[in-house]
Design a protein around this motif. Structure first.
Motif, mmCIF file in Angstrom:
data_model
loop_
_atom_site.group_PDB
_atom_site.id
_atom_site.type_symbol
_atom_site.label_atom_id
_atom_site.label_comp_id
_atom_site.label_asym_id
_atom_site.label_seq_id
_atom_site.Cartn_x
_atom_site.Cartn_y
_atom_site.Cartn_z
ATOM 1 N N GLU A 1 0.769 -1.169 -0.045
ATOM 2 C CA GLU A 1 0.167 -0.042 -0.142
ATOM 3 C C GLU A 1 0.941 1.415 0.006
ATOM 4 O OE1 GLU A 1 -3.474 2.172 -0.397
ATOM 5 O OE2 GLU A 1 -3.287 0.064 -0.367
ATOM 6 N N ILE A 2 0.520 1.998 -1.030
ATOM 7 C CA ILE A 2 1.590 3.382 -1.366
ATOM 8 C C ILE A 2 0.493 4.512 -0.636
ATOM 9 C CG2 ILE A 2 2.026 5.102 -2.818
ATOM 10 C CD1 ILE A 2 3.933 2.596 -2.392
ATOM 11 N N PHE A 3 0.941 5.585 -0.017
ATOM 12 C CA PHE A 3 0.210 6.587 0.563
ATOM 13 C C PHE A 3 0.369 7.882 -0.492
ATOM 14 C CE2 PHE A 3 -0.169 10.739 2.633
ATOM 15 C CZ PHE A 3 -1.540 10.486 3.074
ATOM 16 N N VAL A 4 -0.563 8.520 -0.980
ATOM 17 C CA VAL A 4 -0.200 9.541 -1.711
ATOM 18 C C VAL A 4 -1.121 10.629 -1.040
ATOM 19 C CG1 VAL A 4 -0.757 10.493 -4.030
ATOM 20 C CG2 VAL A 4 0.065 8.207 -4.010
ATOM 21 N N PRO A 5 -0.292 11.763 -0.925
ATOM 22 C CA PRO A 5 -0.969 13.034 -0.351
ATOM 23 C C PRO A 5 -2.037 13.719 -1.108
ATOM 24 C CG PRO A 5 1.370 13.582 -0.840
ATOM 25 C CD PRO A 5 1.203 12.117 -1.099
ATOM 26 N N LEU A 6 -2.802 14.462 -0.392
ATOM 27 C CA LEU A 6 -3.731 15.461 -1.134
ATOM 28 C C LEU A 6 -3.037 16.481 -1.970
ATOM 29 C CD1 LEU A 6 -6.060 15.957 2.050
ATOM 30 C CD2 LEU A 6 -6.493 14.285 -0.067
ATOM 31 N N MET A 7 -3.899 16.824 -2.858
ATOM 32 C CA MET A 7 -3.349 17.660 -3.719
ATOM 33 C C MET A 7 -3.087 19.113 -3.186
ATOM 34 S SD MET A 7 -2.237 18.512 -6.969
ATOM 35 C CE MET A 7 -2.871 17.408 -8.161
ATOM 36 N N SER A 8 -3.964 19.322 -2.134
ATOM 37 C CA SER A 8 -3.815 20.493 -1.336
ATOM 38 C C SER A 8 -2.395 20.727 -0.670
ATOM 39 C CB SER A 8 -4.995 20.935 -0.378
ATOM 40 O OG SER A 8 -5.296 19.826 0.128
ATOM 41 N N TRP A 9 -2.071 19.389 -0.017
ATOM 42 C CA TRP A 9 -0.996 19.377 0.742
ATOM 43 C C TRP A 9 0.304 19.490 -0.153
ATOM 44 C CZ3 TRP A 9 3.684 16.591 1.153
ATOM 45 C CH2 TRP A 9 4.329 16.987 2.080
ATOM 46 N N LEU A 10 0.304 18.736 -1.369
ATOM 47 C CA LEU A 10 1.642 19.033 -2.161
ATOM 48 C C LEU A 10 1.580 20.491 -2.515
ATOM 49 C CD1 LEU A 10 1.072 16.124 -4.553
ATOM 50 C CD2 LEU A 10 3.069 16.367 -2.926
ATOM 51 N N ILE A 11 0.401 21.225 -3.008
ATOM 52 C CA ILE A 11 0.444 22.675 -3.272
ATOM 53 C C ILE A 11 1.193 23.567 -2.209
ATOM 54 C CG2 ILE A 11 -0.938 24.542 -3.942
ATOM 55 C CD1 ILE A 11 -2.727 22.401 -5.328
ATOM 56 N N GLY A 12 0.877 23.050 -0.975
ATOM 57 C CA GLY A 12 1.474 23.702 -0.068
ATOM 58 C C GLY A 12 1.112 25.183 0.359
ATOM 59 N N GLY A 13 2.269 26.022 0.423
ATOM 60 C CA GLY A 13 1.934 27.589 0.352
ATOM 61 C C GLY A 13 2.460 28.189 -0.851
ATOM 62 N N SER A 14 2.309 27.304 -1.750
ATOM 63 C CA SER A 14 2.922 28.192 -3.066
ATOM 64 C C SER A 14 1.996 28.946 -3.733
ATOM 65 C CB SER A 14 3.040 27.079 -4.128
ATOM 66 O OG SER A 14 1.841 26.343 -4.656
ATOM 67 N N ARG A 15 0.644 28.846 -3.379
ATOM 68 C CA ARG A 15 -0.342 29.995 -3.779
ATOM 69 C C ARG A 15 -0.368 31.499 -3.168
ATOM 70 N NH1 ARG A 15 -0.106 26.285 -7.159
ATOM 71 N NH2 ARG A 15 -1.754 25.256 -7.976
ATOM 72 N N ILE A 16 0.585 31.437 -1.934
ATOM 73 C CA ILE A 16 0.442 32.701 -1.319
ATOM 74 C C ILE A 16 2.129 33.196 -0.854
ATOM 75 C CG2 ILE A 16 -1.705 32.231 -0.161
ATOM 76 C CD1 ILE A 16 -0.219 31.147 2.424
#
Length: 108
Positions: free
Chosen positions: A5-20
């Motif tokens: 089983e592989i865990f893949v994080p949520l897109m919002s977690w990968l995006i992190g603070g890049s939008r701000i």
């Protein structure tokens, strides 16, 4: 069904603070360590998932590498990297790719 089983994080977690004005997050994980003995003498499957921005286009990358070395210290020719478009659907594709590679590595 995958045996590893592989865990893949949520897109919002990968995006992190890049939008701000911050940066993207990098997710690193491994399979094969033993809770009591650690990684010494074990087959270690490592993977990494991150976002890169090429000009105005964001992409998601997933990399697989084996053994005790970190991603930064792994010889480049020993890292398998796949590139995906920036979408929620890509996360399922990344999970499937990583599960296949883990099963191949562990001889499943």
């Amino acid at each position: 069904m995958a045996k590893h089983e592989i865990f893949v994080p949520l897109m919002s977690w990968l995006i992190g603070g890049s939008r701000i004005g911050g940066s993207y997050n990098i997710y690193c994980a491994s399979i094969g360590t033993d809770p009591q003995t650690g990684c010494i003498g074990n087959k270690i499957f490592n993977y990494r998932i991150w976002i890169e921005k090429l000009e105005e286009t964001e992409i998601i990358k997933a990399a697989v590498y084996y053994g005790m070395l970190s991603y930064d210290n792994q010889p480049e020719d020993e890292i398998i990297t796949e590139v995906y478009e920036m979408s929620e659907d890509s996360l399922a594709l990344i999970k499937a790719f990583l599960e296949i590679k883990a099963d191949e590595f562990f001889g499943a």
